[in-house]
Design a protein around this motif. Structure first.
Motif, PDB file in Angstrom:
ATOM      1  N   GLU A  22       0.479  -1.252  -0.142  1.00 56.92           N
ATOM      2  CA  GLU A  22      -0.352   0.008  -0.136  1.00 56.92           C
ATOM      3  C   GLU A  22       0.300   1.246  -0.083  1.00 56.92           C
ATOM      4  OE1 GLU A  22      -3.760   1.785   2.922  1.00 56.92           O
ATOM      5  OE2 GLU A  22      -3.601  -0.341   3.601  1.00 56.92           O
ATOM      6  N   LEU A  23       1.453   0.992   0.717  1.00 57.65           N
ATOM      7  CA  LEU A  23       3.217   2.391   0.299  1.00 57.65           C
ATOM      8  C   LEU A  23       3.694   2.572  -0.682  1.00 57.65           C
ATOM      9  CD1 LEU A  23       4.722   1.695   4.065  1.00 57.65           C
ATOM     10  CD2 LEU A  23       2.842   4.022   3.508  1.00 57.65           C
ATOM     11  N   ARG A  24       4.140   1.663  -1.292  1.00 58.56           N
ATOM     12  CA  ARG A  24       3.973   1.718  -2.631  1.00 58.56           C
ATOM     13  C   ARG A  24       3.061   1.878  -3.629  1.00 58.56           C
ATOM     14  NH1 ARG A  24       6.590  -2.788  -1.023  1.00 58.56           N
ATOM     15  NH2 ARG A  24       4.886  -4.134  -1.970  1.00 58.56           N
ATOM     16  N   THR A  25       2.728   2.053  -3.539  1.00 58.29           N
ATOM     17  CA  THR A  25       1.317   2.155  -4.592  1.00 58.29           C
ATOM     18  C   THR A  25       0.863   3.452  -4.069  1.00 58.29           C
ATOM     19  OG1 THR A  25       0.318   0.349  -4.721  1.00 58.29           O
ATOM     20  CG2 THR A  25      -1.455   1.875  -4.615  1.00 58.29           C
ATOM     21  N   VAL A  26       0.735   4.425  -2.964  1.00 53.13           N
ATOM     22  CA  VAL A  26       0.699   5.428  -2.182  1.00 53.13           C
ATOM     23  C   VAL A  26       1.412   6.622  -2.734  1.00 53.13           C
ATOM     24  CG1 VAL A  26       0.293   7.481  -0.350  1.00 53.13           C
ATOM     25  CG2 VAL A  26      -0.654   4.753  -1.018  1.00 53.13           C
ATOM     26  N   ALA A  27       2.805   5.701  -2.819  1.00 52.90           N
ATOM     27  CA  ALA A  27       3.930   6.966  -3.078  1.00 52.90           C
ATOM     28  C   ALA A  27       3.901   6.936  -4.463  1.00 52.90           C
ATOM     29  CB  ALA A  27       5.510   5.759  -2.880  1.00 52.90           C
ATOM     30  N   ALA A  28       3.752   6.020  -5.196  1.00 53.86           N
ATOM     31  CA  ALA A  28       3.897   5.823  -6.708  1.00 53.86           C
ATOM     32  C   ALA A  28       2.741   6.965  -7.706  1.00 53.86           C
ATOM     33  CB  ALA A  28       3.583   4.390  -7.650  1.00 53.86           C
ATOM     34  N   PHE A  29       1.677   7.153  -6.469  1.00 53.93           N
ATOM     35  CA  PHE A  29       0.724   8.076  -6.640  1.00 53.93           C
ATOM     36  C   PHE A  29       1.269   9.032  -6.696  1.00 53.93           C
ATOM     37  CE2 PHE A  29      -2.619  10.486  -5.316  1.00 53.93           C
ATOM     38  CZ  PHE A  29      -3.503  11.480  -6.298  1.00 53.93           C
ATOM     39  N   LEU A  30       1.312   9.617  -5.189  1.00 54.39           N
ATOM     40  CA  LEU A  30       2.241  10.922  -5.212  1.00 54.39           C
ATOM     41  C   LEU A  30       3.024  11.803  -5.916  1.00 54.39           C
ATOM     42  CD1 LEU A  30       2.041  10.481  -1.394  1.00 54.39           C
ATOM     43  CD2 LEU A  30       0.269  11.744  -2.646  1.00 54.39           C
ATOM     44  N   ALA A  31       3.702  10.596  -5.912  1.00 55.02           N
ATOM     45  CA  ALA A  31       4.855  11.019  -7.312  1.00 55.02           C
ATOM     46  C   ALA A  31       3.915  11.512  -8.894  1.00 55.02           C
ATOM     47  CB  ALA A  31       6.144   9.658  -7.741  1.00 55.02           C
ATOM     48  N   ARG A  32       3.304  10.368  -9.275  1.00 58.15           N
ATOM     49  CA  ARG A  32       2.664  11.131 -10.313  1.00 58.15           C
ATOM     50  C   ARG A  32       1.753  12.460 -10.126  1.00 58.15           C
ATOM     51  NH1 ARG A  32       0.757   5.638 -10.446  1.00 58.15           N
ATOM     52  NH2 ARG A  32      -1.116   6.795  -9.727  1.00 58.15           N
ATOM     53  N   ILE A  33       1.216  12.560  -9.061  1.00 60.31           N
ATOM     54  CA  ILE A  33       0.753  13.972  -9.134  1.00 60.31           C
ATOM     55  C   ILE A  33       1.672  15.085  -8.498  1.00 60.31           C
ATOM     56  CG2 ILE A  33      -0.747  13.538  -6.350  1.00 60.31           C
ATOM     57  CD1 ILE A  33      -2.864  14.524  -8.114  1.00 60.31           C
ATOM     58  N   THR A  34       2.594  14.716  -8.148  1.00 61.28           N
ATOM     59  CA  THR A  34       3.825  15.772  -7.820  1.00 61.28           C
ATOM     60  C   THR A  34       4.002  15.957  -8.608  1.00 61.28           C
ATOM     61  OG1 THR A  34       4.054  15.336  -5.692  1.00 61.28           O
ATOM     62  CG2 THR A  34       5.911  16.294  -5.925  1.00 61.28           C
ATOM     63  N   THR A  35       4.282  15.713  -9.650  1.00 63.73           N
ATOM     64  CA  THR A  35       5.191  15.806 -11.382  1.00 63.73           C
ATOM     65  C   THR A  35       4.067  16.103 -12.415  1.00 63.73           C
ATOM     66  OG1 THR A  35       6.622  13.858 -11.410  1.00 63.73           O
ATOM     67  CG2 THR A  35       5.801  15.440 -13.314  1.00 63.73           C
ATOM     68  N   ALA A  36       2.762  16.279 -12.099  1.00 64.11           N
ATOM     69  CA  ALA A  36       1.899  17.053 -12.751  1.00 64.11           C
ATOM     70  C   ALA A  36       2.342  18.313 -12.005  1.00 64.11           C
ATOM     71  CB  ALA A  36       0.475  16.170 -12.600  1.00 64.11           C
ATOM     72  N   ALA A  37       2.145  18.607 -11.123  1.00 68.02           N
ATOM     73  CA  ALA A  37       1.720  19.545 -10.018  1.00 68.02           C
ATOM     74  C   ALA A  37       3.058  20.615 -10.621  1.00 68.02           C
ATOM     75  CB  ALA A  37       1.990  19.697  -8.861  1.00 68.02           C
ATOM     76  N   ALA A  38       4.455  20.415 -10.523  1.00 72.62           N
ATOM     77  CA  ALA A  38       5.838  20.638 -10.794  1.00 72.62           C
ATOM     78  C   ALA A  38       5.176  21.372 -12.083  1.00 72.62           C
ATOM     79  CB  ALA A  38       6.577  20.093 -10.875  1.00 72.62           C
ATOM     80  N   GLU A  39       5.275  20.481 -13.188  1.00 71.54           N
ATOM     81  CA  GLU A  39       4.739  20.194 -14.497  1.00 71.54           C
ATOM     82  C   GLU A  39       3.682  21.653 -15.154  1.00 71.54           C
ATOM     83  OE1 GLU A  39       3.286  16.961 -16.531  1.00 71.54           O
ATOM     84  OE2 GLU A  39       5.409  16.073 -16.584  1.00 71.54           O
TER      85      GLU A  39
END
Length: 166
Positions: A137-154
């Motif tokens: 679950e931590l890996r899933t959440v971390a992967a999602f947060l990485a994607r949403i953080t990348t989208a926000a940075a873009e």
């Protein structure tokens, strides 16, 4: 998907995630304000000190420019903030790189320990959740947060460059 996020047809799960992300930001901000009280600092200074400590703890110390980006402040405003933190004995600026122009920010040992005492008090519940959450679950959440953080940075990069179109 429509170009108008407010008119998009969002699923209840997507709306729930956005609410929980907002709630985390609100909760994190409140904890940061408590850190400021604990350290006898304004919230903006406590936030900066927290960023500096976290970076040092992960062996990735920040430069003033990196800190400015993380705080969403101009480099000039960040310099003033760092001057306050340095004068108060919370931060040390050093030149650790072969490029002597590069300044590295480190927390002063006493401030680092004072902040650690705060985290031992304030971080109990968060640590409990992290320690009891299954690794998958931590890996899933971390992967999602990485994607949403990348989208926000873009989005931030696009907006910072002056572009108003996606």
């Amino acid at each position: 998907m429509t170009n108008d996020p407010l008119a998009a047809d969002w699923s209840s799960a997507q709306v729930e995630v956005m609410h929980r992300l907002r709630d985390w930001v609100v909760g994190f901000t409140a904890l940061n304000q408590h850190l400021g009280t604990w350290m006898r600092l304004p919230a903006s200074d406590a936030n900066a000190l927290g960023q500096i400590i976290w970076a040092a703890e992960t062996d990735a110390p920040l430069s003033p420019a990196q800190l400015a980006r993380q705080l969403g402040m101009t480099t000039g405003a960040t310099t003033i903030l760092l001057n306050r933190l340095e004068t108060a004995g919370h931060v040390v600026r050093s030149r650790e790189s072969a490029d002597r122009r590069r300044v590295t920010l480190r927390p002063a040992p006493e401030s680092r320990e004072h902040a650690r005492r705060f985290l031992a008090l304030a971080g109990t519940e968060i640590a409990g959740v992290l320690h009891t959450t299954p690794p998958a679950e931590l890996r899933t959440v971390a992967a999602f947060l990485a994607r949403i953080t990348t989208a926000a940075a873009e989005a931030d990069g696009r907006l910072s460059s002056g572009s108003r179109t996606p």
